[in-house]
Design a protein around this motif. Structure first.
Motif, mmCIF file in Angstrom:
data_model
loop_
_atom_site.group_PDB
_atom_site.id
_atom_site.type_symbol
_atom_site.label_atom_id
_atom_site.label_comp_id
_atom_site.label_asym_id
_atom_site.label_seq_id
_atom_site.Cartn_x
_atom_site.Cartn_y
_atom_site.Cartn_z
ATOM 1 N N ASP A 92 7.964 24.181 -10.912
ATOM 2 C CA ASP A 92 9.062 25.101 -9.911
ATOM 3 C C ASP A 92 9.839 26.123 -10.679
ATOM 4 O O ASP A 92 10.273 26.010 -11.743
ATOM 5 C CB ASP A 92 9.684 23.977 -9.401
ATOM 6 C CG ASP A 92 9.323 23.057 -8.404
ATOM 7 O OD1 ASP A 92 8.186 23.705 -7.742
ATOM 8 O OD2 ASP A 92 9.541 21.813 -8.280
ATOM 9 N N VAL A 117 12.782 28.880 -10.961
ATOM 10 C CA VAL A 117 14.072 29.369 -10.057
ATOM 11 C C VAL A 117 14.663 30.492 -10.458
ATOM 12 O O VAL A 117 14.681 30.854 -11.579
ATOM 13 C CB VAL A 117 15.038 27.949 -10.638
ATOM 14 C CG1 VAL A 117 16.410 28.203 -9.850
ATOM 15 C CG2 VAL A 117 14.633 26.409 -10.515
ATOM 16 N N GLU A 121 20.480 29.938 -5.830
ATOM 17 C CA GLU A 121 19.206 29.552 -6.453
ATOM 18 C C GLU A 121 18.242 29.329 -5.353
ATOM 19 O O GLU A 121 18.204 28.734 -4.444
ATOM 20 C CB GLU A 121 19.457 28.403 -7.489
ATOM 21 C CG GLU A 121 20.343 28.616 -8.633
ATOM 22 C CD GLU A 121 20.430 27.423 -9.328
ATOM 23 O OE1 GLU A 121 19.527 26.563 -9.057
ATOM 24 O OE2 GLU A 121 21.087 27.535 -10.225
ATOM 25 N N THR A 148 14.003 28.429 -5.249
ATOM 26 C CA THR A 148 13.109 27.653 -6.017
ATOM 27 C C THR A 148 11.597 28.034 -5.430
ATOM 28 O O THR A 148 11.405 27.966 -4.256
ATOM 29 C CB THR A 148 13.347 26.114 -6.047
ATOM 30 O OG1 THR A 148 14.536 25.876 -6.491
ATOM 31 C CG2 THR A 148 12.172 25.498 -6.807
ATOM 32 N N ALA A 199 14.976 29.771 -14.911
ATOM 33 C CA ALA A 199 14.643 28.343 -15.136
ATOM 34 C C ALA A 199 13.219 28.045 -14.630
ATOM 35 O O ALA A 199 12.945 28.342 -13.743
ATOM 36 C CB ALA A 199 15.877 27.484 -14.540
ATOM 37 N N ILE A 201 10.976 24.392 -13.982
ATOM 38 C CA ILE A 201 11.169 22.752 -13.622
ATOM 39 C C ILE A 201 9.747 22.133 -13.718
ATOM 40 O O ILE A 201 9.008 22.556 -12.839
ATOM 41 C CB ILE A 201 11.823 22.510 -12.661
ATOM 42 C CG1 ILE A 201 13.239 23.091 -12.606
ATOM 43 C CG2 ILE A 201 12.073 20.975 -12.530
ATOM 44 C CD1 ILE A 201 14.161 22.703 -11.475
ATOM 45 N N PRO A 204 12.536 15.402 -13.326
ATOM 46 C CA PRO A 204 12.440 16.768 -13.421
ATOM 47 C C PRO A 204 12.927 17.131 -14.494
ATOM 48 O O PRO A 204 13.890 16.554 -15.096
ATOM 49 C CB PRO A 204 13.061 17.344 -11.966
ATOM 50 C CG PRO A 204 14.235 16.184 -11.704
ATOM 51 C CD PRO A 204 13.359 15.090 -12.000
ATOM 52 N N ARG A 264 14.171 20.318 -16.751
ATOM 53 C CA ARG A 264 14.499 21.728 -16.493
ATOM 54 C C ARG A 264 14.415 22.606 -18.162
ATOM 55 O O ARG A 264 14.798 22.057 -19.159
ATOM 56 C CB ARG A 264 16.095 21.966 -16.060
ATOM 57 C CG ARG A 264 16.538 23.285 -15.703
ATOM 58 C CD ARG A 264 17.753 23.152 -14.827
ATOM 59 N NE ARG A 264 18.447 24.341 -14.661
ATOM 60 C CZ ARG A 264 18.207 24.719 -13.208
ATOM 61 N NH1 ARG A 264 17.758 24.006 -12.197
ATOM 62 N NH2 ARG A 264 18.707 25.849 -12.870
ATOM 63 N N ILE A 312 15.439 26.617 -19.464
ATOM 64 C CA ILE A 312 16.070 27.685 -19.186
ATOM 65 C C ILE A 312 16.223 28.618 -20.057
ATOM 66 O O ILE A 312 15.737 28.378 -21.279
ATOM 67 C CB ILE A 312 17.601 27.366 -18.720
ATOM 68 C CG1 ILE A 312 18.123 26.733 -19.943
ATOM 69 C CG2 ILE A 312 17.588 26.237 -17.682
ATOM 70 C CD1 ILE A 312 19.867 26.579 -20.059
ATOM 71 N N TYR A 347 11.476 29.672 -22.431
ATOM 72 C CA TYR A 347 12.425 28.715 -21.538
ATOM 73 C C TYR A 347 12.520 27.508 -22.557
ATOM 74 O O TYR A 347 11.590 26.823 -22.693
ATOM 75 C CB TYR A 347 11.778 28.358 -20.309
ATOM 76 C CG TYR A 347 11.777 29.719 -19.382
ATOM 77 C CD1 TYR A 347 12.590 29.944 -18.550
ATOM 78 C CD2 TYR A 347 10.432 30.328 -19.652
ATOM 79 C CE1 TYR A 347 12.371 31.130 -17.590
ATOM 80 C CE2 TYR A 347 10.262 31.666 -18.738
ATOM 81 C CZ TYR A 347 11.512 32.041 -17.602
ATOM 82 O OH TYR A 347 11.152 33.022 -16.977
ATOM 83 N N GLU A 350 14.022 23.664 -23.405
ATOM 84 C CA GLU A 350 14.429 22.499 -22.677
ATOM 85 C C GLU A 350 15.848 22.221 -22.663
ATOM 86 O O GLU A 350 16.612 22.381 -23.891
ATOM 87 C CB GLU A 350 13.543 21.214 -23.062
ATOM 88 C CG GLU A 350 14.056 19.947 -22.481
ATOM 89 C CD GLU A 350 13.201 18.735 -23.047
ATOM 90 O OE1 GLU A 350 13.249 17.705 -22.597
ATOM 91 O OE2 GLU A 350 12.598 19.103 -24.119
ATOM 92 N N GLU A 351 16.435 21.738 -21.697
ATOM 93 C CA GLU A 351 17.812 21.283 -21.634
ATOM 94 C C GLU A 351 18.169 20.308 -22.547
ATOM 95 O O GLU A 351 17.655 19.067 -22.039
ATOM 96 C CB GLU A 351 18.521 21.312 -20.365
ATOM 97 C CG GLU A 351 18.512 22.821 -19.558
ATOM 98 C CD GLU A 351 19.433 22.534 -18.231
ATOM 99 O OE1 GLU A 351 19.051 21.430 -17.550
ATOM 100 O OE2 GLU A 351 19.948 23.430 -17.871
#
Length: 291
Positions: free
Chosen positions: A84, A86, A93, A95, A128, A130, A137, A139, A141, A157, A159-160
């Motif tokens: 996904d 974003v 936002e 998606t 972002a 996902i 999920p 995420r 970013i 991107y 990983e949080e």
């Protein structure tokens, strides 16, 4: 190729080369080669060949994971079929779901409208990604500048709350640092060099300095040229199934011509009769003219 066959080939090759090479080299270095050279060569072949076979066996269980020092990657990867994306559209936002599909020989991620992934368009930039891992999920970013654009350079991107990342060139592939993997690869490659050094020094009776020098050359040649070939032979290849098309035999009774219809039979008999009458008339005329 069968691993036992590869092991036999490796051990035999090393034994022959160790015997011939040491007879020549030790005669030049030490005037007289070591005694019991056939036995020494065979033991060296068992040690070095056994180690290389073990490495090939490890690679069959984890293809490409514990490769040579010049070919391995310090990161592990995991691919996801659905991602996904974003983006910010105004204050909201949006998606968009992308699914991995096969297009020709390439794997691409496309949305429901069959459009490939684009990290930015007129609406905005994808900030972002996902993926769903174990029904949860996760995420990833990336940072945008104050105008909502990507900064110059490579885009990743992150990983949080983690260390993994995704490159924008393959949005479904998660990369993670493989610390233990690096340690195992270093141990395998160093063990390869150590086996050659100890075998040449303690078994083949070379001086330690000569053993280290020869081991360096052997390690480099085998690592660059031999091991990639062995890994190619031991790794499982996808079998290409060719469809078998069977053609019926010429003598197949099912291929016999269908029986002609009654009208066709009648027409054939009429043609044969008329043809026969015509031949008879021609024969009578010829006989009269000759008389």
């Amino acid at each position: 190729m069968n691993l036992l066959l590869i092991a036999a080939l490796i051990i035999t090759s090393i034994a022959v080369l160790a015997y011939i090479g040491s007879m020549v080299l030790q005669s030049w270095l030490y005037s007289v080669p070591a005694d019991k050279m056939p036995l020494r060569s065979f033991v060296t072949a068992l040690l070095a060949g056994g180690f290389l076979t073990l490495w090939c066996w490890i690679d069959t269980k984890n293809p490409g994971r514990y490769d040579t020092l010049f070919s391995f990657s310090s990161y592990d990867t995991e691919d996801f079929d659905v991602v996904d994306a974003v983006k910010k559209v105004g204050e909201e936002e949006k998606t968009i779901r992308y699914t991995r599909r096969s297009v020709g020989t390439k794997m691409v991620y496309m949305n429901d409208q069959n459009q490939p992934f684009r990290k930015a368009d007129a609406e905005g930039a994808i900030f972002a990604l996902i993926v769903t891992e174990k029904d949860k999920p996760v995420r990833f970013i990336t940072k945008l500048d104050k105008n909502g654009n990507f900064p110059p350079g490579e885009i990743q991107y992150r990983e949080e709350g983690g260390k993994r990342y995704i490159d924008d060139t393959m949005i479904g592939r998660v990369n993670r640092p493989g610390t233990l993997k690096v340690i195992y690869v270093l141990l395998l490659n160093f063990g390869h060099f150590l086996i050659w050094t100890l075998s040449l020094w303690l078994v083949m009776n070379y001086a330690l300095g000569h053993a280290i020098s020869i081991a360096c050359c052997l390690w480099l040649v085998i690592t660059l040229l031999i091991m990639p070939v062995l890994f190619t032979k031991t790794r499982k290849q996808e079998k290409v199934i060719t469809p078998q098309v069977s053609f019926p035999s010429v003598n197949d009774p099912n291929l016999s011509e269908p029986e002609p219809k009654d009208e066709e039979k009648k027409g054939t008999r009429q043609f044969q009769d008329s043809n026969g009458n015509g031949i008879a008339i021609l024969w009578i005329g010829s006989a009269i003219s000759n008389s």
